[in-house]
Write an enzyme that holds these catalytic residues in place. Structure first.
Site, PDB file in Angstrom:
ATOM      1  N   ASP A   1       6.079 -19.543 -24.577  1.00 25.30           N
ATOM      2  CA  ASP A   1       5.987 -18.081 -24.671  1.00 25.30           C
ATOM      3  C   ASP A   1       4.732 -17.582 -23.933  1.00 25.30           C
ATOM      4  O   ASP A   1       3.645 -18.140 -24.111  1.00 25.30           O
ATOM      5  CB  ASP A   1       5.901 -17.724 -26.173  1.00 25.30           C
TER       6      ASP A   1
ATOM      7  N   GLU B   1       8.103 -11.255 -16.744  1.00 24.14           N
ATOM      8  CA  GLU B   1       7.990  -9.933 -17.372  1.00 24.14           C
ATOM      9  C   GLU B   1       7.538  -8.898 -16.355  1.00 24.14           C
ATOM     10  O   GLU B   1       6.629  -9.146 -15.565  1.00 24.14           O
ATOM     11  CB  GLU B   1       7.006 -10.001 -18.545  1.00 24.14           C
TER      12      GLU B   1
ATOM     13  N   HIS C   1      10.689  -8.353 -26.115  1.00 26.51           N
ATOM     14  CA  HIS C   1       9.515  -8.859 -26.857  1.00 26.51           C
ATOM     15  C   HIS C   1       9.123  -7.825 -27.899  1.00 26.51           C
ATOM     16  O   HIS C   1       9.559  -6.675 -27.856  1.00 26.51           O
ATOM     17  CB  HIS C   1       8.352  -9.087 -25.888  1.00 26.51           C
ATOM     18  N   GLY C   2       8.265  -8.253 -28.810  1.00 26.56           N
ATOM     19  CA  GLY C   2       7.748  -7.302 -29.806  1.00 26.56           C
ATOM     20  C   GLY C   2       8.855  -6.703 -30.647  1.00 26.56           C
ATOM     21  O   GLY C   2       8.827  -5.522 -30.982  1.00 26.56           O
TER      22      GLY C   2
ATOM     23  N   HIS D   1       3.636  -5.983 -29.431  1.00 29.60           N
ATOM     24  CA  HIS D   1       3.490  -7.150 -30.303  1.00 29.60           C
ATOM     25  C   HIS D   1       2.771  -6.782 -31.596  1.00 29.60           C
ATOM     26  O   HIS D   1       2.022  -5.811 -31.631  1.00 29.60           O
ATOM     27  CB  HIS D   1       2.707  -8.250 -29.578  1.00 29.60           C
TER      28      HIS D   1
ATOM     29  N   SER E   1       3.569 -20.599 -28.127  1.00 31.02           N
ATOM     30  CA  SER E   1       2.678 -19.904 -27.192  1.00 31.02           C
ATOM     31  C   SER E   1       1.498 -20.812 -26.834  1.00 31.02           C
ATOM     32  O   SER E   1       1.322 -21.886 -27.421  1.00 31.02           O
ATOM     33  CB  SER E   1       2.146 -18.631 -27.843  1.00 31.02           C
TER      34      SER E   1
ATOM     35  N   THR F   1       6.052 -11.909 -35.642  1.00 34.18           N
ATOM     36  CA  THR F   1       5.399 -11.208 -36.758  1.00 34.18           C
ATOM     37  C   THR F   1       6.208 -11.298 -38.055  1.00 34.18           C
ATOM     38  O   THR F   1       5.643 -11.566 -39.132  1.00 34.18           O
ATOM     39  CB  THR F   1       5.172  -9.729 -36.363  1.00 34.18           C
TER      40      THR F   1
ATOM     41  N   SER G   1       9.970  -7.539 -33.754  1.00 33.05           N
ATOM     42  CA  SER G   1       9.962  -7.665 -35.219  1.00 33.05           C
ATOM     43  C   SER G   1      10.240  -6.317 -35.869  1.00 33.05           C
ATOM     44  O   SER G   1       9.785  -5.273 -35.395  1.00 33.05           O
ATOM     45  CB  SER G   1       8.603  -8.192 -35.703  1.00 33.05           C
TER      46      SER G   1
HETATM   47  P1  13P Z   1       6.588  -9.573 -32.626  1.00 35.72           P
HETATM   48  O1  13P Z   1       5.101  -9.494 -32.731  1.00 35.72           O
HETATM   49  O2  13P Z   1       7.223  -8.217 -32.725  1.00 35.72           O
HETATM   50  O3  13P Z   1       7.194 -10.531 -33.576  1.00 35.72           O
HETATM   51  O4  13P Z   1       6.925 -10.101 -31.143  1.00 35.72           O
HETATM   52  C1  13P Z   1       6.902 -11.468 -30.860  1.00 35.72           C
HETATM   53  C2  13P Z   1       7.034 -11.751 -29.412  1.00 35.72           C
HETATM   54  O5  13P Z   1       7.309 -10.908 -28.588  1.00 35.72           O
HETATM   55  C3  13P Z   1       6.819 -13.140 -28.988  1.00 35.72           C
HETATM   56  O6  13P Z   1       6.889 -13.300 -27.607  1.00 35.72           O
HETATM   57  O1  G3H Z   2       3.963 -12.694 -28.242  1.00 33.22           O
HETATM   58  C1  G3H Z   2       3.317 -13.613 -28.665  1.00 33.22           C
HETATM   59  C2  G3H Z   2       3.491 -14.240 -29.961  1.00 33.22           C
HETATM   60  O2  G3H Z   2       3.406 -13.303 -30.990  1.00 33.22           O
HETATM   61  C3  G3H Z   2       2.558 -15.409 -30.101  1.00 33.22           C
HETATM   62  O3  G3H Z   2       1.383 -15.072 -30.749  1.00 33.22           O
HETATM   63  O4  G3H Z   2      -0.436 -15.899 -29.249  1.00 33.22           O
HETATM   64  O5  G3H Z   2      -0.804 -15.611 -31.710  1.00 33.22           O
HETATM   65  O6  G3H Z   2       0.631 -17.464 -30.855  1.00 33.22           O
HETATM   66  P1  G3H Z   2       0.105 -16.077 -30.632  1.00 33.22           P
HETATM   67 ZN    ZN Z   3       6.088 -11.555 -26.619  1.00 29.41          ZN
END
Ligand code: 13P
Ligand code: G3H
Ligand code: ZN
Length: 304
Positions: free
Chosen positions: A82, A134, A207-208, A177, A50, A253, A210
């Site tokens: 990302d 997105e 996304h999100g 997230h 990211s 995450t 986890s």
């Molecule tokens: P999580 O926070 O659920 O791991 O999602 C990560 C994500 O969407 C990264 O783009």
């Molecule tokens: O969706 C984003 C990722 O969880 C990246 O997180 O911005 O803390 O690197 P970050």
């Molecule tokens: Zn994401």
């Protein structure tokens, strides 16, 4: 081998009803753990960095780490940017060897999101780099406003994909997230996903995603963590999402939870140790286990 783009990786996944894992990295240890795990499972993998990861590690450094890890294996590895909010960062990443990018203008109006995404697509496609975009907003860090429509509208998704020419589309169907995804029972809007999948031909991205494995959370708390009230997406709902068009599943995450657990465990068991390689190796071992379990869940094992 050298890095590949996400174009073929995701098309293969779409054709064969599995999903490819997108795993976030910011450093050498996490990158090695991700690529080694995928390599041992014979699975394609998307390593993602990211804007925050780039700020932490350096744009050239993180690219070189991922390229070097990819060269040591036969599996297809993509380096993905990302959630980029800006086009300049996309241009820089392509210059440094990223093989996939995401423009995230989802917090803007439909019109502005479409305009910015189209610009990103024009820029990236000149270099043959695919673009993820997105539509819809994820609750949490994407400027979600209570009471506003945040889930992806299937009809708008069809128009958005056609107007922008993006290569894959991240959708909002109930995930967010971070480690605190749901107040009550976790529930994804699979009906909506099905409708989006009927309207949009390009691969869809979750996304999100986890799952916040409770076993790891409980164990981390035994080693002095103070993690409370964390809820992720149940594996059964990830499976349902993959059956309904999700070809790329984003995980950050869970990697943080696993890495943190491994380090805590090692420090608790060996309080006399100051060799950071030993506790980082313990963190890497937990990340490897986690990534392997995801690859099994996404059914991308032996897909190469
Ligand atoms: P999580 O926070 O659920 O791991 O999602 C990560 C994500 O969407 C990264 O783009
Ligand atoms: O969706 C984003 C990722 O969880 C990246 O997180 O911005 O803390 O690197 P970050
Ligand atoms: Zn994401």
């Amino acid at each position: 081998m050298t890095l590949v783009t996400t174009k073929k990786i995701l098309k293969d996944a779409q054709r064969n009803d599995y999903a490819v894992g997108h795993f976030n990295t910011s450093n050498l240890e996490i990158t090695k753990a991700i690529v080694e795990a995928a390599s041992e499972m014979n699975s394609p993998v998307i390593v993602a960095a990211s804007k925050g990861a780039i700020k932490y590690a350096g744009i050239k450094q993180i690219a070189e780490i991922v390229k070097t890890a990819a060269k040591k294996t036969k599996i297809p590895v993509a380096l993905h940017l990302d959630h980029s909010p800006d086009i300049d960062l996309i241009a820089d990443c392509i210059k440094y060897g990223w093989t996939s990018v995401m423009i995230d203008a989802s917090h803007f109006s439909f019109v502005k999101n479409t305009r910015l995404t189209k610009l990103a697509v024009q820029l990236a496609h000149r270099r043959k780099i695919p673009v993820e975009a997105e539509l819809g907003r994820l609750e949490g860090k994407e400027g979600w406003v209570k009471g506003k429509e945040i889930f992806t509208d299937p009809e708008k998704a069809k128009v958005f994909a056609r107007l922008t020419g993006c290569d894959s589309l991240a959708v909002s169907i109930g995930t967010s997230h971070g480690a605190y995804k749901f107040k009550g029972t976790p529930r994804l809007d699979i009906k909506r996903l099905k409708e989006i999948n009927e309207q949009v031909r390009i691969p869809l991205v979750l996304h999100g995603a986890s799952s916040v494995p409770q076993k790891l959370v409980v164990e981390a708390n035994k080693y002095n963590a103070k993690l409370k009230g964390m809820i992720g997406v149940p594996n059964s709902q990830i499976r349902q999402a993959i059956r309904n068009g999700i070809c790329k599943v984003n995980t950050d995450t869970d990697i943080r939870i696993a890495f943190d657990l491994g380090i805590r465990k090692s420090l608790k068991q060996h309080p006399e140790n100051i060799d950071y390689r030993k506790y980082l190796a313990s963190g890497m071992a937990e990340v490897k286990k986690l990534v392997k379990s995801k690859i099994r869940l996404f059914k991308s094992e032996n897909a190469v």
